[in-house]
Structure formats: C-alpha cells, structure tokens
Design a protein around this motif. Structure first.
Motif, PDB file in Angstrom:
ATOM      1  N   CYS A  26       0.831  -1.200   0.000  1.00  0.00           N
ATOM      2  CA  CYS A  26       0.000   0.000   0.000  1.00  0.00           C
ATOM      3  C   CYS A  26       0.866   1.252   0.000  1.00  0.00           C
ATOM      4  O   CYS A  26       0.624   2.185  -0.763  1.00  0.00           O
ATOM      5  CB  CYS A  26      -0.936  -0.011   1.206  1.00  0.00           C
ATOM      6  SG  CYS A  26      -2.050   1.407   1.271  1.00  0.00           S
ATOM      7  N   ILE A  27       1.873   1.273   0.855  1.00  0.00           N
ATOM      8  CA  ILE A  27       2.770   2.433   0.923  1.00  0.00           C
ATOM      9  C   ILE A  27       3.469   2.650  -0.413  1.00  0.00           C
ATOM     10  O   ILE A  27       3.564   3.788  -0.902  1.00  0.00           O
ATOM     11  CB  ILE A  27       3.780   2.269   2.069  1.00  0.00           C
ATOM     12  CG1 ILE A  27       3.049   2.362   3.420  1.00  0.00           C
ATOM     13  CG2 ILE A  27       4.900   3.302   1.969  1.00  0.00           C
ATOM     14  CD1 ILE A  27       3.894   1.957   4.609  1.00  0.00           C
ATOM     15  N   ASP A  28       3.927   1.580  -1.040  1.00  0.00           N
ATOM     16  CA  ASP A  28       4.585   1.698  -2.350  1.00  0.00           C
ATOM     17  C   ASP A  28       3.613   2.228  -3.402  1.00  0.00           C
ATOM     18  O   ASP A  28       3.984   3.061  -4.239  1.00  0.00           O
ATOM     19  CB  ASP A  28       5.160   0.354  -2.793  1.00  0.00           C
ATOM     20  CG  ASP A  28       6.353  -0.082  -1.955  1.00  0.00           C
ATOM     21  OD1 ASP A  28       6.942   0.777  -1.254  1.00  0.00           O
ATOM     22  OD2 ASP A  28       6.678  -1.288  -1.990  1.00  0.00           O
ATOM     23  N   ALA A  29       2.377   1.759  -3.371  1.00  0.00           N
ATOM     24  CA  ALA A  29       1.371   2.232  -4.330  1.00  0.00           C
ATOM     25  C   ALA A  29       1.088   3.719  -4.130  1.00  0.00           C
ATOM     26  O   ALA A  29       0.991   4.476  -5.099  1.00  0.00           O
ATOM     27  CB  ALA A  29       0.084   1.422  -4.190  1.00  0.00           C
ATOM     28  N   ILE A  30       0.961   4.129  -2.873  1.00  0.00           N
ATOM     29  CA  ILE A  30       0.705   5.540  -2.585  1.00  0.00           C
ATOM     30  C   ILE A  30       1.874   6.400  -3.039  1.00  0.00           C
ATOM     31  O   ILE A  30       1.680   7.441  -3.689  1.00  0.00           O
ATOM     32  CB  ILE A  30       0.408   5.750  -1.091  1.00  0.00           C
ATOM     33  CG1 ILE A  30      -0.965   5.150  -0.736  1.00  0.00           C
ATOM     34  CG2 ILE A  30       0.453   7.224  -0.720  1.00  0.00           C
ATOM     35  CD1 ILE A  30      -1.264   5.097   0.747  1.00  0.00           C
ATOM     36  N   LYS A  31       3.100   5.988  -2.727  1.00  0.00           N
ATOM     37  CA  LYS A  31       4.281   6.750  -3.154  1.00  0.00           C
ATOM     38  C   LYS A  31       4.300   6.935  -4.664  1.00  0.00           C
ATOM     39  O   LYS A  31       4.590   8.017  -5.171  1.00  0.00           O
ATOM     40  CB  LYS A  31       5.554   6.043  -2.703  1.00  0.00           C
ATOM     41  CG  LYS A  31       5.949   6.311  -1.274  1.00  0.00           C
ATOM     42  CD  LYS A  31       7.198   5.566  -0.885  1.00  0.00           C
ATOM     43  CE  LYS A  31       8.406   6.039  -1.644  1.00  0.00           C
ATOM     44  NZ  LYS A  31       9.662   5.411  -1.196  1.00  0.00           N
ATOM     45  N   SER A  32       3.993   5.874  -5.382  1.00  0.00           N
ATOM     46  CA  SER A  32       3.987   5.942  -6.840  1.00  0.00           C
ATOM     47  C   SER A  32       2.882   6.871  -7.344  1.00  0.00           C
ATOM     48  O   SER A  32       3.101   7.659  -8.261  1.00  0.00           O
ATOM     49  CB  SER A  32       3.805   4.536  -7.406  1.00  0.00           C
ATOM     50  OG  SER A  32       3.745   4.563  -8.803  1.00  0.00           O
ATOM     51  N   ALA A  33       1.713   6.775  -6.740  1.00  0.00           N
ATOM     52  CA  ALA A  33       0.561   7.556  -7.200  1.00  0.00           C
ATOM     53  C   ALA A  33       0.728   9.053  -6.950  1.00  0.00           C
ATOM     54  O   ALA A  33       0.202   9.863  -7.712  1.00  0.00           O
ATOM     55  CB  ALA A  33      -0.713   7.063  -6.524  1.00  0.00           C
ATOM     56  N   VAL A  34       1.438   9.435  -5.899  1.00  0.00           N
ATOM     57  CA  VAL A  34       1.558  10.857  -5.568  1.00  0.00           C
ATOM     58  C   VAL A  34       2.905  11.458  -5.974  1.00  0.00           C
ATOM     59  O   VAL A  34       3.164  12.627  -5.693  1.00  0.00           O
ATOM     60  CB  VAL A  34       1.284  11.118  -4.061  1.00  0.00           C
ATOM     61  CG1 VAL A  34      -0.093  10.621  -3.672  1.00  0.00           C
ATOM     62  CG2 VAL A  34       2.363  10.515  -3.189  1.00  0.00           C
ATOM     63  N   ALA A  35       3.729  10.691  -6.645  1.00  0.00           N
ATOM     64  CA  ALA A  35       5.081  11.147  -6.997  1.00  0.00           C
ATOM     65  C   ALA A  35       5.075  12.464  -7.770  1.00  0.00           C
ATOM     66  O   ALA A  35       5.943  13.313  -7.558  1.00  0.00           O
ATOM     67  CB  ALA A  35       5.810  10.067  -7.794  1.00  0.00           C
ATOM     68  N   ASP A  36       4.115  12.663  -8.645  1.00  0.00           N
ATOM     69  CA  ASP A  36       4.072  13.876  -9.462  1.00  0.00           C
ATOM     70  C   ASP A  36       3.092  14.917  -8.929  1.00  0.00           C
ATOM     71  O   ASP A  36       2.798  15.897  -9.612  1.00  0.00           O
ATOM     72  CB  ASP A  36       3.694  13.520 -10.902  1.00  0.00           C
ATOM     73  CG  ASP A  36       4.750  12.643 -11.565  1.00  0.00           C
ATOM     74  OD1 ASP A  36       5.932  12.732 -11.166  1.00  0.00           O
ATOM     75  OD2 ASP A  36       4.394  11.857 -12.455  1.00  0.00           O
ATOM     76  N   LEU A  37       2.578  14.691  -7.727  1.00  0.00           N
ATOM     77  CA  LEU A  37       1.621  15.617  -7.132  1.00  0.00           C
ATOM     78  C   LEU A  37       2.306  16.393  -6.009  1.00  0.00           C
ATOM     79  O   LEU A  37       3.357  16.004  -5.525  1.00  0.00           O
ATOM     80  CB  LEU A  37       0.413  14.861  -6.575  1.00  0.00           C
ATOM     81  CG  LEU A  37      -0.368  14.006  -7.564  1.00  0.00           C
ATOM     82  CD1 LEU A  37      -1.458  13.226  -6.842  1.00  0.00           C
ATOM     83  CD2 LEU A  37      -0.966  14.861  -8.671  1.00  0.00           C
ATOM     84  N   SER A  38       1.655  17.473  -5.586  1.00  0.00           N
ATOM     85  CA  SER A  38       2.191  18.226  -4.455  1.00  0.00           C
ATOM     86  C   SER A  38       1.037  18.786  -3.633  1.00  0.00           C
ATOM     87  O   SER A  38      -0.114  18.811  -4.073  1.00  0.00           O
ATOM     88  CB  SER A  38       3.102  19.357  -4.933  1.00  0.00           C
ATOM     89  OG  SER A  38       2.367  20.268  -5.717  1.00  0.00           O
ATOM     90  N   GLY A  39       1.364  19.230  -2.443  1.00  0.00           N
ATOM     91  CA  GLY A  39       0.378  19.886  -1.585  1.00  0.00           C
ATOM     92  C   GLY A  39      -0.839  19.030  -1.301  1.00  0.00           C
ATOM     93  O   GLY A  39      -0.742  17.823  -1.092  1.00  0.00           O
TER      94      GLY A  39
END
Length: 86
Positions: A26-39
C-alpha cells in the motif's frame, strides 16, 4: 497469553508478516501515485488510496465513506485550482 494461531492456518508471526507485506504494498502504491503531485492534491490522493486499499479488511463501509469524502474534497481542490466554480 495470545494464541499463536488465529485461523488454524497461519501462526501469529505469519499473520504479522502477511499484514506487513500488504502494508508495504500500500505504501509503495501511494508513493507511486503521488510522486508527481504536491500539496493538498498529494495528501488527498494518498488518503483516498489508503481507504480504498483497506476497506474490505478493516472498516468496510466507513472506509468507503471516508474515501468518498476525500475524493469530493480533491475534486473541489482541482476545480478551484483550475478556476472552475462548483
């Protein structure tokens, strides 16, 4: 003393390892999903994923409702950043 076997097939240690493996996925999936997002987009997206990921094994409908709340909030954030009024 806690029993070593929860469901007659997995020991306490095996259950803990299985849980930790799912948590790391789950943590790996979240990291990947938000890599290009901010704030707020990053925070809200992470929360949505967390609650969708765990709903069936933890708090059921309550987790789905939390995911829905975060999704609606994310939609409002995106609309505001794009200059679109609700």
């Amino acid at each position: 003393v806690l029993p070593l076997v929860f469901d007659n097939s997995l020991s306490y240690y095996e259950s803990l390892c299985k849980f930790m493996h799912k948590l790391n996925e789950c943590i790996d999936a979240i990291k990947s999903a938000v890599a290009d997002l901010s704030g707020m987009e990053s925070v809200l997206t992470a929360q949505i994923i967390k609650y969708i990921w765990r709903w069936k094994n933890k708090d059921g409908l309550q987790d789905l409702q939390k995911a829905e709340w975060y999704l609606k909030r994310l939609i409002r954030e995106v609309r505001c950043s794009d200059g679109v009024q609700s």
